[in-house]
Design an enzyme around this catalytic site. Structure first.
Site, mmCIF file in Angstrom:
data_model
loop_
_atom_site.group_PDB
_atom_site.id
_atom_site.type_symbol
_atom_site.label_atom_id
_atom_site.label_comp_id
_atom_site.label_asym_id
_atom_site.label_seq_id
_atom_site.Cartn_x
_atom_site.Cartn_y
_atom_site.Cartn_z
ATOM 1 N N SER A 140 0.856 -1.176 0.000
ATOM 2 C CA SER A 140 0.000 0.000 0.000
ATOM 3 C C SER A 140 0.896 1.230 0.000
ATOM 4 C CB SER A 140 -0.878 0.009 1.261
ATOM 5 O OG SER A 140 -1.489 1.265 1.463
ATOM 6 N N TYR A 153 -1.890 -0.056 10.651
ATOM 7 C CA TYR A 153 -1.878 -0.476 9.244
ATOM 8 C C TYR A 153 -0.567 -0.063 8.581
ATOM 9 C CZ TYR A 153 -3.520 -1.163 4.438
ATOM 10 O OH TYR A 153 -3.662 -1.578 3.137
#
Length: 258
Positions: A140, A153
């Site tokens: 990501s 995250y």
């Protein structure tokens, strides 16, 4: 039991984790269209069954990447693996570090990092044996830039990127390409909904007013491009954002009705 169709020497086999929805499902569909025999692996066997019924060339396999026995069973069912797409992952919660839920951080690390580790370790010998293996790690943009509320995250994705870079160094000289695909804002049915514990209103606000967020098919297209390059070409890293997103904190939004 090993699927006899997977042993066809003329058919390259791709394993996609987290293939029951979103980017994983889109990738399974796209790689099947590219001529791969696709092993679609995820926990939700009912969804995988529908995918396999819809797409010739897809074989459904129940997989929990946080369970070593489940990963071992997957590896044992394969006679070959030419491509591995480590897609299984997710974000849970958006609290600041001071108010973080340890269980959420644990889940993110277990799925995104240790899950990818388990599957990679189990299938790496087959990737090497293929003579032209491709290992794709879905990370990501959170792997490079941190943001408020994203501590857990971001930490998990940073760790996943570190593992990817280390693998590329360790496998130098082996017939395996190591590819990282790092998406920015992708609108799927479940990512934001899962992050906010099923709160549809909060999930919708993530994409509110954004003209043209990326779709799962956009990312599948990028993965297919990287995987289908000639054997001597390695796409080290592809960062993919919608045009409306210049950075994690810079997103163009339009007012309703504009």
């Amino acid at each position: 039991m090993t699927d006899p169709t997977v042993t066809d020497p003329e058919v390259r086999t791709a394993v996609v984790t987290g293939a029951s929805s979103g980017i994983g499902e889109a990738t399974a569909r796209r790689l099947a269209a590219e001529g791969y025999r696709v092993v679609a692996a995820a926990r939700r066997r009912d969804r995988l069954g529908k995918l396999a019924a819809d797409v010739p060339g897809v074989r459904p396999v129940t997989l929990d990447v946080t369970d070593q026995a489940s990963v071992d069973a997957l590896a044992g069912s394969l006679d070959r693996c030419d491509v591995l797409v480590n897609n299984a992952g997710g974000a849970f919660g958006l609290e600041p570090v001071a108010g973080a839920q340890v269980d959420d951080w644990q889940r993110m690390y277990d799925v995104n990092v240790l899950g990818a580790l388990r599957v990679t370790r189990a299938l790496l010998p087959k990737l090497v044996a293929s003579g032209d293996g491709v290992l794709v790690m879905l990370t990501s943009t959170a792997a490079f830039v941190s943001y408020e509320g994203g501590g857990g995250y971001c930490a998990a994705k940073h760790a996943q990127t570190a593992m990817t870079e280390t693998l590329r160094l360790e496998l130098c000289g082996e017939p395996v390409r190591v590819v990282e695909v790092a998406p920015g804002m992708v609108k799927t049915d479940e990512f934001a909904l899962t992050r906010f514990g099923g709160d549809a209103e909060r999930a919708a606000k993530v994409y509110e007013g954004v003209p043209g967020p990326l779709t799962a098919d956009d990312i599948a297209d990028v993965i297919a491009f990287a995987v289908t390059r000639p054997a001597h070409v390695n796409i080290d890293r592809l960062v993919v954002r919608p045009r409306a997103q210049a950075a994690q904190h810079k997103v163009h939004r339009v007012a309703s009705g504009s």
